[in-house]
Design a protein around this motif. Sequence first.
Motif, PDB file in Angstrom:
ATOM      1  N   UNK A 157     -23.106  21.708  -5.184  1.00  0.00           N
ATOM      2  CA  UNK A 157     -23.443  22.933  -6.093  1.00  0.00           C
ATOM      3  C   UNK A 157     -22.827  22.706  -7.207  1.00  0.00           C
ATOM      4  N   UNK A 158     -21.509  22.301  -7.365  1.00  0.00           N
ATOM      5  CA  UNK A 158     -20.631  22.372  -8.450  1.00  0.00           C
ATOM      6  C   UNK A 158     -20.681  21.294  -9.374  1.00  0.00           C
ATOM      7  N   UNK A 162     -20.996  32.562  -3.393  1.00  0.00           N
ATOM      8  CA  UNK A 162     -20.292  31.456  -2.693  1.00  0.00           C
ATOM      9  C   UNK A 162     -20.797  30.117  -2.646  1.00  0.00           C
ATOM     10  N   UNK A 163     -20.267  29.105  -3.190  1.00  0.00           N
ATOM     11  CA  UNK A 163     -21.098  27.769  -3.570  1.00  0.00           C
ATOM     12  C   UNK A 163     -20.042  26.661  -2.886  1.00  0.00           C
ATOM     13  N   UNK A 206     -27.422  26.189  -7.613  1.00  0.00           N
ATOM     14  CA  UNK A 206     -27.633  26.744  -6.313  1.00  0.00           C
ATOM     15  C   UNK A 206     -28.986  27.450  -5.816  1.00  0.00           C
ATOM     16  N   UNK A 207     -29.464  27.396  -4.668  1.00  0.00           N
ATOM     17  CA  UNK A 207     -29.063  26.699  -3.491  1.00  0.00           C
ATOM     18  C   UNK A 207     -29.139  24.861  -3.604  1.00  0.00           C
ATOM     19  N   UNK A 208     -28.456  23.992  -3.190  1.00  0.00           N
ATOM     20  CA  UNK A 208     -28.532  22.823  -3.126  1.00  0.00           C
ATOM     21  C   UNK A 208     -27.826  22.163  -1.882  1.00  0.00           C
ATOM     22  N   UNK A 245     -15.209  25.646  -0.241  1.00  0.00           N
ATOM     23  CA  UNK A 245     -16.103  26.702  -0.431  1.00  0.00           C
ATOM     24  C   UNK A 245     -15.597  27.264  -1.639  1.00  0.00           C
ATOM     25  N   UNK A 246     -16.583  27.745  -2.679  1.00  0.00           N
ATOM     26  CA  UNK A 246     -16.149  28.274  -4.067  1.00  0.00           C
ATOM     27  C   UNK A 246     -16.349  29.802  -4.152  1.00  0.00           C
TER      28      UNK A 246
END
Length: 267
Positions: free
Chosen positions: A123-124, A118-119, A98-100, A156-157
């Motif tokens: 981005x995962x 918060x990803x 991240x960020x992507x 949202x992770x």
Amino acid sequence: MDFSPACLRRLLAALLAAPFVCFAEEQCGGGAPMKSVSTFLGADLDYSVADHICCNNHRWAERRGYLNEPQVDLFSRLDPEAETVFYDSVCGIPLFVAPRGRSFDDFYEESLHHGWPSFRPEEMVSENVIIHEYGRMESKCGTHLGHNLPQGGVDRYCIDLVCIAGTPLDTTPIPLDESALTAEKFNATLYVSSAKENSGNDSQAKSRLITIIVGSLVGAVMVFMFAFVWYRKRKSAAKAEKMDSRQVEDDEKGDDWSRDLTEEDSS
């Protein structure tokens, strides 16, 4: 059956918690976070928090806003002009980049707004992360990461910083399946996550939500019924006790009246 208030409280807690119970299982492959977590990017992270949250927990999280506390201050330690790869705190496999697909400011603002890193799906590192029912997330190493809390129809992770504060390891201390990507195999520049394909499309999400709602309603109804029965039982007992008390008083008055008559006859 015991209808005491303490019993009812325990019953209520058990019924309401039942839909969220996670069965105990070994986390982190029986290991612990790497010692370098404490000095991640020059920050001062609490190792005891990392050990508890990442390897001995399925439910709780580091305190809200921890990423922005003075001794941590995560975003001041990141390069705003580049992507950062976040690695598993236990086994060193890549988890997020991240960020992507968004700006550094967006990443920063969203994380600070929610209180945890918060990803987004892009981005995962999807090969290395498992999303369980009810959104609980862990790595392929069994490290607790946080929860998936979809927002606006997009995953949202919400992730604990202490669990993604590892350093890359070419050889992991925990056996991994063939689909997992080690740091040695991972190329952040070329990597494309598959998580976006399933983002917001969890076919079981609605059924799980219905199960939670129905379970909670059934639990609430059962508790109400038990409470009502307990109340009626107590009320009946109090009424019977009051009637017995009156009967005793009447008997005592009757005895006094009889004694008075006897004394009058004697005189």
